[in-house]
Design a protein around this motif. Structure first.
Motif, PDB file in Angstrom:
ATOM      1  N   ALA A 194       0.852  -1.181   0.000  1.00 29.93           N
ATOM      2  CA  ALA A 194       0.000   0.000   0.000  1.00 29.93           C
ATOM      3  C   ALA A 194       0.891   1.236   0.000  1.00 29.93           C
ATOM      4  O   ALA A 194       2.006   1.214   0.525  1.00 29.93           O
ATOM      5  CB  ALA A 194      -0.921   0.000   1.210  1.00 29.93           C
ATOM      6  N   GLU A 195       0.378   2.295  -0.581  1.00 25.43           N
ATOM      7  CA  GLU A 195       1.144   3.531  -0.718  1.00 25.43           C
ATOM      8  C   GLU A 195       0.172   4.693  -0.617  1.00 25.43           C
ATOM      9  O   GLU A 195      -0.923   4.639  -1.159  1.00 25.43           O
ATOM     10  CB  GLU A 195       1.821   3.500  -2.088  1.00 25.43           C
ATOM     11  N   GLU A 196       0.547   5.730   0.103  1.00 29.17           N
ATOM     12  CA  GLU A 196      -0.292   6.906   0.250  1.00 29.17           C
ATOM     13  C   GLU A 196       0.555   8.157   0.180  1.00 29.17           C
ATOM     14  O   GLU A 196       1.646   8.215   0.742  1.00 29.17           O
ATOM     15  CB  GLU A 196      -1.013   6.903   1.595  1.00 29.17           C
ATOM     16  N   ILE A 197       0.046   9.146  -0.510  1.00 30.85           N
ATOM     17  CA  ILE A 197       0.683  10.464  -0.552  1.00 30.85           C
ATOM     18  C   ILE A 197      -0.305  11.432   0.072  1.00 30.85           C
ATOM     19  O   ILE A 197      -1.473  11.473  -0.319  1.00 30.85           O
ATOM     20  CB  ILE A 197       1.022  10.879  -1.994  1.00 30.85           C
ATOM     21  N   ASN A 198       0.167  12.217   1.078  1.00 27.99           N
ATOM     22  CA  ASN A 198      -0.727  13.068   1.830  1.00 27.99           C
ATOM     23  C   ASN A 198       0.031  14.293   2.324  1.00 27.99           C
ATOM     24  O   ASN A 198       1.242  14.405   2.123  1.00 27.99           O
ATOM     25  CB  ASN A 198      -1.290  12.264   3.016  1.00 27.99           C
TER      26      ASN A 198
END
Length: 176
Positions: free
Chosen positions: A64-68
């Motif tokens: 999983a990968e998230e940019i925030n």
């Protein structure tokens, strides 16, 4: 679960490591203690990126990968994404358990199973692989408005696959 925390072009401070460990403890009910997760923090401009990869014993990989705007929200969203993956793939993961794969399915609530749990190939297409450079393949992919393009490398005459990444750049897959 054991966390391997790394930073890409940033120093991961102890406070961020502690926050990550505390939050990822929520996943302990799904995995055995000996499982390892690679957790990578990086920045892209003003945005913060959190990437997690879990290599399970049976060969399954959860990622999983998230940019925030901040790491804390990114961690929460990565955890949610991993739980969604486990829930979505629960039946398939249980069926394909090899060598005692280490997800604890008892921790998942039973959700209503879909009638058609197995993905089906709906279309088959035969193509002729043409020799070309990586740049030509990217151009062809863009002209066709596809997310990926398979071709023969014009130097080695071996199969290659280029794909469009979420960040707008391209990736290249080279089969062994």
């Amino acid at each position: 679960m054991k966390l391997n925390i790394k930073g890409k072009n940033i120093n991961v401070y102890e406070s961020l490591k502690e926050e990550a460990k505390e939050k990822f403890d929520r996943l302990d009910k799904y995995f055995n203690k000996e499982e390892e997760m690679d957790l990578k923090f990086s920045t892209e401009g003003n945005l913060k990126k959190v990437e997690s990869t879990i290599f399970l014993k049976g060969g399954t990989i959860l990622r999983a990968e998230e940019i925030n705007d901040n790491f804390s929200t990114g961690i929460d969203k990565v955890i949610d994404a991993l739980v969604r993956q486990i829930r979505k793939q629960k039946t398939r993961l249980q069926r394909n358990r090899r060598n005692g794969e280490s997800i604890k399915f008892e921790s998942l609530d039973d959700i209503e199973e879909k009638k058609n749990d197995n993905p089906q190939i709906k279309r088959q297409k035969e193509i002729v692989l043409r020799p070309m450079s990586d740049e030509e393949a990217c151009m062809q992919m863009e002209l066709l408005n596809h997310d990926f393009f398979i071709y023969l490398d014009d130097e080695e005459m071996k199969t290659r696959l280029v794909y469009k990444r979420k960040d707008g750049h391209y990736g290249l897959i080279i089969p062994e």
